[in-house]
Design a protein around this motif. Structure first.
Motif, PDB file in Angstrom:
ATOM      1  N   GLU A  51     -39.360  -7.933  26.527  1.00  0.00           N
ATOM      2  CA  GLU A  51     -40.822  -7.854  26.692  1.00  0.00           C
ATOM      3  C   GLU A  51     -41.320  -6.469  26.291  1.00  0.00           C
ATOM      4  O   GLU A  51     -42.355  -6.344  25.651  1.00  0.00           O
ATOM      5  N   GLY A  52     -40.584  -5.438  26.694  1.00  0.00           N
ATOM      6  CA  GLY A  52     -40.957  -4.072  26.331  1.00  0.00           C
ATOM      7  C   GLY A  52     -40.901  -3.850  24.835  1.00  0.00           C
ATOM      8  O   GLY A  52     -41.753  -3.173  24.265  1.00  0.00           O
ATOM      9  N   PHE A  53     -39.887  -4.428  24.190  1.00  0.00           N
ATOM     10  CA  PHE A  53     -39.779  -4.323  22.740  1.00  0.00           C
ATOM     11  C   PHE A  53     -40.945  -5.060  22.081  1.00  0.00           C
ATOM     12  O   PHE A  53     -41.581  -4.536  21.170  1.00  0.00           O
ATOM     13  N   LEU A  54     -41.238  -6.261  22.573  1.00  0.00           N
ATOM     14  CA  LEU A  54     -42.337  -7.046  22.008  1.00  0.00           C
ATOM     15  C   LEU A  54     -43.675  -6.337  22.197  1.00  0.00           C
ATOM     16  O   LEU A  54     -44.543  -6.412  21.332  1.00  0.00           O
ATOM     17  N   SER A  55     -43.828  -5.614  23.293  1.00  0.00           N
ATOM     18  CA  SER A  55     -45.090  -4.888  23.516  1.00  0.00           C
ATOM     19  C   SER A  55     -45.297  -3.800  22.471  1.00  0.00           C
ATOM     20  O   SER A  55     -46.412  -3.331  22.285  1.00  0.00           O
ATOM     21  N   GLY A  56     -44.224  -3.419  21.785  1.00  0.00           N
ATOM     22  CA  GLY A  56     -44.332  -2.425  20.721  1.00  0.00           C
ATOM     23  C   GLY A  56     -44.755  -2.996  19.388  1.00  0.00           C
ATOM     24  O   GLY A  56     -44.933  -2.266  18.425  1.00  0.00           O
ATOM     25  N   LYS A  57     -44.920  -4.303  19.315  1.00  0.00           N
ATOM     26  CA  LYS A  57     -45.363  -4.946  18.071  1.00  0.00           C
ATOM     27  C   LYS A  57     -46.893  -4.932  18.022  1.00  0.00           C
ATOM     28  O   LYS A  57     -47.564  -5.192  19.016  1.00  0.00           O
TER      29      LYS A  57
ATOM     30  N   GLN B 155     -51.661   2.613   4.561  1.00  0.00           N
ATOM     31  CA  GLN B 155     -52.161   3.110   5.844  1.00  0.00           C
ATOM     32  C   GLN B 155     -51.188   2.805   6.976  1.00  0.00           C
ATOM     33  O   GLN B 155     -51.550   2.217   8.000  1.00  0.00           O
ATOM     34  N   LEU B 156     -49.937   3.220   6.768  1.00  0.00           N
ATOM     35  CA  LEU B 156     -48.920   3.057   7.799  1.00  0.00           C
ATOM     36  C   LEU B 156     -47.880   4.151   7.674  1.00  0.00           C
ATOM     37  O   LEU B 156     -47.912   4.963   6.761  1.00  0.00           O
ATOM     38  N   MET B 157     -46.975   4.181   8.623  1.00  0.00           N
ATOM     39  CA  MET B 157     -45.845   5.103   8.597  1.00  0.00           C
ATOM     40  C   MET B 157     -44.580   4.283   8.394  1.00  0.00           C
ATOM     41  O   MET B 157     -44.461   3.173   8.923  1.00  0.00           O
ATOM     42  N   GLN B 158     -43.655   4.827   7.653  1.00  0.00           N
ATOM     43  CA  GLN B 158     -42.336   4.221   7.486  1.00  0.00           C
ATOM     44  C   GLN B 158     -41.373   5.037   8.343  1.00  0.00           C
ATOM     45  O   GLN B 158     -41.110   6.200   8.050  1.00  0.00           O
ATOM     46  N   ALA B 159     -40.870   4.419   9.427  1.00  0.00           N
ATOM     47  CA  ALA B 159     -39.922   5.097  10.310  1.00  0.00           C
ATOM     48  C   ALA B 159     -38.504   4.699   9.908  1.00  0.00           C
ATOM     49  O   ALA B 159     -38.187   3.514   9.838  1.00  0.00           O
ATOM     50  N   PHE B 160     -37.669   5.685   9.634  1.00  0.00           N
ATOM     51  CA  PHE B 160     -36.277   5.458   9.269  1.00  0.00           C
ATOM     52  C   PHE B 160     -35.427   5.691  10.516  1.00  0.00           C
ATOM     53  O   PHE B 160     -35.354   6.813  11.018  1.00  0.00           O
TER      54      PHE B 160
ATOM     55  N   PRO C  20     -41.829  -0.344   9.623  1.00  0.00           N
ATOM     56  CA  PRO C  20     -43.216   0.056   9.357  1.00  0.00           C
ATOM     57  C   PRO C  20     -43.993   0.172  10.670  1.00  0.00           C
ATOM     58  O   PRO C  20     -43.854  -0.670  11.553  1.00  0.00           O
ATOM     59  N   MET C  21     -44.778   1.221  10.789  1.00  0.00           N
ATOM     60  CA  MET C  21     -45.556   1.492  11.993  1.00  0.00           C
ATOM     61  C   MET C  21     -47.034   1.593  11.627  1.00  0.00           C
ATOM     62  O   MET C  21     -47.385   2.205  10.616  1.00  0.00           O
ATOM     63  N   VAL C  22     -47.887   0.991  12.452  1.00  0.00           N
ATOM     64  CA  VAL C  22     -49.335   1.075  12.269  1.00  0.00           C
ATOM     65  C   VAL C  22     -49.958   1.584  13.560  1.00  0.00           C
ATOM     66  O   VAL C  22     -49.398   1.419  14.641  1.00  0.00           O
ATOM     67  N   GLN C  23     -51.112   2.177  13.428  1.00  0.00           N
ATOM     68  CA  GLN C  23     -51.800   2.692  14.597  1.00  0.00           C
ATOM     69  C   GLN C  23     -52.808   1.661  15.093  1.00  0.00           C
ATOM     70  O   GLN C  23     -53.642   1.175  14.331  1.00  0.00           O
TER      71      GLN C  23
ATOM     72  N   TRP D  45     -49.025   4.035  18.286  1.00  0.00           N
ATOM     73  CA  TRP D  45     -48.230   3.576  17.166  1.00  0.00           C
ATOM     74  C   TRP D  45     -47.450   2.336  17.562  1.00  0.00           C
ATOM     75  O   TRP D  45     -46.776   2.314  18.583  1.00  0.00           O
ATOM     76  N   LYS D  46     -47.581   1.304  16.740  1.00  0.00           N
ATOM     77  CA  LYS D  46     -46.939   0.006  17.001  1.00  0.00           C
ATOM     78  C   LYS D  46     -46.145  -0.423  15.773  1.00  0.00           C
ATOM     79  O   LYS D  46     -46.483  -0.060  14.648  1.00  0.00           O
TER      80      LYS D  46
END
Length: 133
Positions: A48-54, A101-106, A122-125, A130-131
């Motif tokens: 659930e915590g991981f999904l909340s990050g989507k 308009q996103l960040m690429q997190a490696f 990929p991360m978006v605000q 950041w999600k």
């Protein structure tokens, strides 16, 4: 004259305190910190915590949400069986992609047998946070 010296002393002290304070984190640092936290949740079984990050996770239909949670559980189990499991997750780099308009997190997945695997998230605000996309 004494007031001028006292004022100068306090101004100098304030300036020194300001220069020693931590600079504000960059957007790249904030995105990297967020994605690390989400993947740490996944590895501890907090699906659930991981999904909340989507991004837009709160608007998912309930049946699709349950399917995602089950898929995350299966993915975490698969990671646990690969190379002895994941020992740690670290952020190796975060790059801004202004065109999309996103960040690429490696991220580096550090497996217990010392194998490392890099994944890109990929991360978006959304609403100032950041999600994962």
């Amino acid at each position: 004259m004494r007031k001028f010296i006292t004022f100068g002393f306090w101004f100098l002290a304030f300036s020194l305190l300001q220069s020693c304070s931590q600079p504000e984190p960059t957007q790249e640092e904030l995105a990297g910190k967020a994605v690390k936290e989400y993947y740490d949740r996944l590895l501890t079984g907090d699906y659930e915590g991981f999904l909340s990050g989507k991004a837009d996770a709160d608007s998912l239909p309930q049946d699709y949400r349950q399917q995602l949670l089950k898929a995350y559980e299966m993915y975490q189990q698969e990671l646990g069986q690969t190379h002895g499991g994941v020992a740690d997750v670290t952020v190796s780099n975060v790059r801004s992609d202004e065109a999309q308009q996103l960040m690429q997190a490696f991220l580096l997945l550090h497996f217990k047998d010392s194998v490392k695997e890099e994944i890109i998230v990929p991360m978006v605000q959304r609403n100032g946070m950041w999600k994962m996309r």
